[in-house]
Design an enzyme around this catalytic site. Sequence first.
Site, PDB file in Angstrom:
ATOM      1  N   THR A   1      -5.451   6.371  -5.502  1.00  0.00           N
ATOM      2  CA  THR A   1      -5.533   6.657  -4.063  1.00  0.00           C
ATOM      3  C   THR A   1      -4.588   7.796  -3.698  1.00  0.00           C
ATOM      4  OG1 THR A   1      -6.171   4.388  -3.592  1.00  0.00           O
ATOM      5  CG2 THR A   1      -5.239   5.628  -1.770  1.00  0.00           C
TER       6      THR A   1
ATOM      7  N   GLU B   1       0.832  -1.213   0.000  1.00  0.00           N
ATOM      8  CA  GLU B   1       0.000   0.000   0.000  1.00  0.00           C
ATOM      9  C   GLU B   1       0.862   1.258   0.000  1.00  0.00           C
ATOM     10  OE1 GLU B   1      -2.592  -1.080  -1.029  1.00  0.00           O
ATOM     11  OE2 GLU B   1      -4.160  -0.887   0.471  1.00  0.00           O
TER      12      GLU B   1
HETATM   13  N1  HSE Z   1      -8.186   4.585   3.721  1.00  0.00           N
HETATM   14  C1  HSE Z   1      -7.667   4.618   2.382  1.00  0.00           C
HETATM   15  C2  HSE Z   1      -8.045   5.948   1.758  1.00  0.00           C
HETATM   16  C3  HSE Z   1      -8.247   3.489   1.591  1.00  0.00           C
HETATM   17  O1  HSE Z   1      -9.213   6.299   1.844  1.00  0.00           O
HETATM   18  O2  HSE Z   1      -7.192   6.619   1.207  1.00  0.00           O
HETATM   19  C4  HSE Z   1      -7.826   3.446   0.158  1.00  0.00           C
HETATM   20  O3  HSE Z   1      -8.514   2.394  -0.485  1.00  0.00           O
END
Ligand code: HSE
Length: 306
Positions: A181, A128
């Site tokens: 993201t 991530e």
């Molecule tokens: N919590 C993260 C965001 C999840 O909202 O950026 C990304 O899928």
Amino acid sequence: MEEIKIFAPATVANLSCGFDVLGCCLQNVGDEMLLKKNDLNQLRITKITGADLPMEINKNVAGVAILAFLDRLGSKQGFDIEIHKKIRSGSGIGSSAASSAGAVYAVNKLLDDPFTNNELIEFAMQGELLASGNAHADNVAPALLGGFSLVRSYAPLEILALPAPSEIRMVVLHPMIEIKTRDSRAIIKQNVTLASAIAQWGNLGAFVSALYTNDYKLMGRSLHDAIVEPVRSILIPYFDELKKLALDNGALGFGISGSGPSVFAMCQGDSAAEEVKSAYLNFLQDKEMGFELHVSEINKTGIRIL
Ligand code: HSE
């Protein structure tokens, strides 16, 4: 075991009230991965289908997650990795998380489970970090643990598995645009007012309580986001219309799935989910926007061996 094939499920992160700390696992949407041990002390991505992703180990989320795993274990075991993507990247349903979590789950199994699934989360978070510039756990945790997950703390990392009430159905609509993201994190304000923080932690606590008591109405009342949704929803086509349609047609609650553009409607039971799905299909039939629609139960076990 010399090789393993797995299903790595999609996930819905944030769930409105729990930005970066809450997520759940979907049942029938996910990637497949095939991992084999090799005798070369080398990690190699041998095949990727369904997406245009880097084959270099240190540029691929699955690769960096396995590197973090092997580094902690002090192992030089080599693996050949095949990734068959079904979850579109930039869709908001945990595409990078499925690859990262799937990769560490598979190598852990091939090495006879040196770590628990909860311990694997930290390695998957490295994927991530590579994908979005932030090592959030709210997709990789539910992918590995199934059900709902709550990140109690990032430092030290403490993640709780929460129960998944059996009647929940998630209607997930993916408008065919890509939102990275990294980009949708960049637009979020870094400070929150005390009033919106109070609203948010009240809702998050209530949502967790509702999961334990199977209180579906309370789950619905808790699905609000006073902090991130007002900013991110601007990027999502027909957001307000879709929200109204979902709530008018019986959804318990509605919100952005992860960083979007997918949106979710949480429903109680199959017929409620079908109503929301039909309302969406009806609404979207004369719009120019391409979309995918998934109706899913909550996946209680997470990644599974095929
Ligand atoms: N919590 C993260 C965001 C999840 O909202 O950026 C990304 O899928």
